[in-house]
Scaffold this motif. Structure first.
Motif, PDB file in Angstrom:
ATOM      1  N   ASN D  31       0.854  -1.189   0.000  1.00 50.87           N
ATOM      2  CA  ASN D  31       0.000   0.000   0.000  1.00 50.87           C
ATOM      3  C   ASN D  31       0.894   1.244   0.000  1.00 50.87           C
ATOM      4  O   ASN D  31       2.119   1.130  -0.031  1.00 50.87           O
ATOM      5  N   ASP D  32       0.285   2.417   0.026  1.00 53.01           N
ATOM      6  CA  ASP D  32       1.106   3.617  -0.138  1.00 53.01           C
ATOM      7  C   ASP D  32       1.793   4.023   1.167  1.00 53.01           C
ATOM      8  O   ASP D  32       2.374   5.104   1.249  1.00 53.01           O
ATOM      9  N   GLU D  33       1.715   3.159   2.178  1.00 49.42           N
ATOM     10  CA  GLU D  33       2.539   3.365   3.371  1.00 49.42           C
ATOM     11  C   GLU D  33       3.616   2.293   3.461  1.00 49.42           C
ATOM     12  O   GLU D  33       4.291   2.157   4.478  1.00 49.42           O
ATOM     13  N   GLY D  34       3.718   1.483   2.391  1.00 47.62           N
ATOM     14  CA  GLY D  34       4.786   0.504   2.335  1.00 47.62           C
ATOM     15  C   GLY D  34       4.465  -0.807   3.025  1.00 47.62           C
ATOM     16  O   GLY D  34       5.332  -1.667   3.175  1.00 47.62           O
ATOM     17  N   GLN D  35       3.209  -0.978   3.448  1.00 48.19           N
ATOM     18  CA  GLN D  35       2.828  -2.239   4.110  1.00 48.19           C
ATOM     19  C   GLN D  35       2.402  -3.273   3.075  1.00 48.19           C
ATOM     20  O   GLN D  35       1.769  -2.947   2.076  1.00 48.19           O
ATOM     21  N   LEU D  36       2.728  -4.526   3.348  1.00 51.61           N
ATOM     22  CA  LEU D  36       2.380  -5.612   2.442  1.00 51.61           C
ATOM     23  C   LEU D  36       0.866  -5.773   2.350  1.00 51.61           C
ATOM     24  O   LEU D  36       0.181  -5.862   3.369  1.00 51.61           O
ATOM     25  N   LEU D  37       0.342  -5.848   1.133  1.00 48.46           N
ATOM     26  CA  LEU D  37      -1.067  -6.156   0.916  1.00 48.46           C
ATOM     27  C   LEU D  37      -1.206  -7.664   0.683  1.00 48.46           C
ATOM     28  O   LEU D  37      -0.233  -8.334   0.341  1.00 48.46           O
ATOM     29  N   PRO D  38      -2.412  -8.222   0.873  1.00 46.93           N
ATOM     30  CA  PRO D  38      -2.557  -9.664   0.618  1.00 46.93           C
ATOM     31  C   PRO D  38      -2.402 -10.007  -0.873  1.00 46.93           C
ATOM     32  O   PRO D  38      -2.151 -11.150  -1.214  1.00 46.93           O
ATOM     33  N   GLU D  39      -2.530  -9.002  -1.738  1.00 43.41           N
ATOM     34  CA  GLU D  39      -2.521  -9.268  -3.181  1.00 43.41           C
ATOM     35  C   GLU D  39      -1.100  -9.476  -3.708  1.00 43.41           C
ATOM     36  O   GLU D  39      -0.187  -8.779  -3.315  1.00 43.41           O
ATOM     37  N   TYR D  40      -0.920 -10.444  -4.593  1.00 41.04           N
ATOM     38  CA  TYR D  40       0.369 -10.643  -5.243  1.00 41.04           C
ATOM     39  C   TYR D  40       0.165 -10.633  -6.760  1.00 41.04           C
ATOM     40  O   TYR D  40      -0.966 -10.659  -7.251  1.00 41.04           O
ATOM     41  N   GLU D  41       1.247 -10.630  -7.468  1.00 44.26           N
ATOM     42  CA  GLU D  41       1.188 -10.697  -8.931  1.00 44.26           C
ATOM     43  C   GLU D  41       2.434 -11.417  -9.423  1.00 44.26           C
ATOM     44  O   GLU D  41       3.532 -11.175  -8.912  1.00 44.26           O
ATOM     45  N   VAL D  42       2.274 -12.306 -10.372  1.00 38.78           N
ATOM     46  CA  VAL D  42       3.427 -12.892 -11.058  1.00 38.78           C
ATOM     47  C   VAL D  42       3.638 -12.064 -12.314  1.00 38.78           C
ATOM     48  O   VAL D  42       2.746 -11.967 -13.160  1.00 38.78           O
ATOM     49  N   ALA D  43       4.815 -11.442 -12.432  1.00 35.95           N
ATOM     50  CA  ALA D  43       5.056 -10.489 -13.509  1.00 35.95           C
ATOM     51  C   ALA D  43       6.315 -10.836 -14.289  1.00 35.95           C
ATOM     52  O   ALA D  43       7.292 -11.341 -13.719  1.00 35.95           O
ATOM     53  N   ALA D  44       6.274 -10.568 -15.592  1.00 33.55           N
ATOM     54  CA  ALA D  44       7.473 -10.697 -16.416  1.00 33.55           C
ATOM     55  C   ALA D  44       8.442  -9.588 -16.036  1.00 33.55           C
ATOM     56  O   ALA D  44       8.028  -8.450 -15.789  1.00 33.55           O
ATOM     57  N   ASP D  45       9.740  -9.925 -15.975  1.00 36.15           N
ATOM     58  CA  ASP D  45      10.724  -8.905 -15.604  1.00 36.15           C
ATOM     59  C   ASP D  45      11.742  -8.733 -16.706  1.00 36.15           C
ATOM     60  O   ASP D  45      12.384  -9.690 -17.126  1.00 36.15           O
ATOM     61  N   ASN D  46      11.903  -7.495 -17.123  1.00 38.95           N
ATOM     62  CA  ASN D  46      12.858  -7.179 -18.178  1.00 38.95           C
ATOM     63  C   ASN D  46      13.873  -6.145 -17.711  1.00 38.95           C
ATOM     64  O   ASN D  46      14.762  -5.760 -18.454  1.00 38.95           O
ATOM     65  N   VAL D  47      13.712  -5.670 -16.461  1.00 41.26           N
ATOM     66  CA  VAL D  47      14.606  -4.609 -15.992  1.00 41.26           C
ATOM     67  C   VAL D  47      15.646  -5.129 -14.991  1.00 41.26           C
ATOM     68  O   VAL D  47      16.489  -4.367 -14.527  1.00 41.26           O
ATOM     69  N   GLY D  48      15.556  -6.408 -14.654  1.00 39.13           N
ATOM     70  CA  GLY D  48      16.588  -6.981 -13.788  1.00 39.13           C
ATOM     71  C   GLY D  48      16.400  -6.727 -12.310  1.00 39.13           C
ATOM     72  O   GLY D  48      17.362  -6.501 -11.572  1.00 39.13           O
ATOM     73  N   ALA D  49      15.156  -6.780 -11.853  1.00 40.59           N
ATOM     74  CA  ALA D  49      14.869  -6.541 -10.439  1.00 40.59           C
ATOM     75  C   ALA D  49      15.310  -7.735  -9.592  1.00 40.59           C
ATOM     76  O   ALA D  49      15.213  -8.883 -10.031  1.00 40.59           O
ATOM     77  N   GLY D  50      15.782  -7.456  -8.388  1.00 42.05           N
ATOM     78  CA  GLY D  50      16.232  -8.522  -7.501  1.00 42.05           C
ATOM     79  C   GLY D  50      15.352  -8.628  -6.269  1.00 42.05           C
ATOM     80  O   GLY D  50      14.540  -7.735  -5.981  1.00 42.05           O
ATOM     81  N   VAL D  51      15.541  -9.696  -5.506  1.00 47.33           N
ATOM     82  CA  VAL D  51      14.718  -9.957  -4.333  1.00 47.33           C
ATOM     83  C   VAL D  51      14.772  -8.775  -3.361  1.00 47.33           C
ATOM     84  O   VAL D  51      15.826  -8.191  -3.135  1.00 47.33           O
ATOM     85  N   ASP D  52      13.622  -8.419  -2.810  1.00 52.02           N
ATOM     86  CA  ASP D  52      13.420  -7.354  -1.819  1.00 52.02           C
ATOM     87  C   ASP D  52      13.400  -5.944  -2.411  1.00 52.02           C
ATOM     88  O   ASP D  52      13.067  -4.988  -1.699  1.00 52.02           O
ATOM     89  N   GLU D  53      13.754  -5.801  -3.680  1.00 48.40           N
ATOM     90  CA  GLU D  53      13.677  -4.466  -4.279  1.00 48.40           C
ATOM     91  C   GLU D  53      12.213  -4.055  -4.452  1.00 48.40           C
ATOM     92  O   GLU D  53      11.332  -4.890  -4.645  1.00 48.40           O
TER      93      GLU D  53
END
Lengths: 99, 99, 99, 99, 99
Positions: D31-53
């Protein structure tokens, strides 16, 4: 995309002509801990997913970016059978271990 | 796609020109156990679905992948009348048994 | 599509150029028993809907399948003013009776 | 777009041919306070994001506006690795401080 | 479209090339009585909206119907800065009165 488990099938005789030969699967969506969500989706399947397998389901216009489905009125498709899901460095699901 | 039951109709005289002749059905969405959900959808029907029949409804741009509807401002369409729904190896719905 | 009631308007001077002359209506969504839902939508109107009228609202890319709006950045449009809604064989709404 | 944190990966061997070489990340929405929401998404990555980013995820047809993905059946993509998020004049997140 | 208030910004260095120069705003969605909803959206801004202004946000493929954004992987855009919102014959918001 969402993670889902194959639970069944839908059959239909009277339908849009372009849907002849399309296999419709009933998918139950899973959360990222592998628990069943109340949400389901009926999706076109072109990758040959079987009952109880975990799959990736793509929704919206993406479902038509599949060879032969470009002009079909489908809004959800199975795009991959999942081998593994890893979350927080832990192997949450492995197809090999299920079979 | 979602599973839905036909519950009624919407009529309109003053509308976008491209919608002349389009039949609008009121659909009630069902969960994967066949129970009515609070959600409904008004969908264009091109397959001739009748009241109480179970249908597949496709939403978003998919609703325009139907002959004659390519340029209509519709975001939902009935794409198939359901014959059977099987979940977990059990026949959950069969049109034949309803009639 | 969803059923909605016209409740007001939004005006704007500083906006995308392609939106010059577009009328924006505030719509309150209704459930299929005609009760107000908490959800609203600001939609482009091309059919001339007035306050309190019931309309069909189409969302997503469908909103651009309206003459003149093909390249406007709108994601919702009024596509029809509703005459009647019939559900389960009962006339749930008739525009004639409202006026 | 939504703000999300990279939590893991999904692998698949049996999939649509056009998905060869695509990396699928499991994202947890924030959410916009940085708290984890229950919702997830599996997304294609082309920018090279790493875990926890922290990343921006774009959904729907936008996910195919990425070089090489124009005709892939994906409905979600990582489009940016976030440097900072500022809300109400306060720096809510800074990548530099995390590392 | 939804009504939203500008609350902040997101910056990113490592991103899809087509996003160079795009300004990302954090928007908080409002209900039709002007109250903050829990939902937010990160949207591309091309109209020059400032903090605390009320805007219209368009989502989905509509966000790319903006000059220069046709091929950007964005799923939300600010399309207008709101002058007034009138609901049920009452002026609910006026930009002039805020400043």
């Amino acid at each position: 995309m969402q993670i889902a488990r194959v639970r069944g099938t839908v059959t239909s005789t009277q339908k849009e002509d372009s849907l002849r030969g399309v296999k419709f699967l009933v998918l139950q969506l899973l959360n990222d801990e592998g628990q069943l969500l109340p949400e389901y989706e009926v999706a076109a399947d072109n990758v040959g997913a079987g009952v109880d397998e975990w799959v990736l389901v793509s929704r919206g216009s993406a479902a038509r970016q599949v060879q032969g489905s470009e002009q079909r009125p489908v809004d959800a498709a199975v795009i991959a059978i999942i081998d593994t899901v890893s979350v927080d460095g832990r192997l949450m699901y492995s197809k090999r271990e299920q079979w």
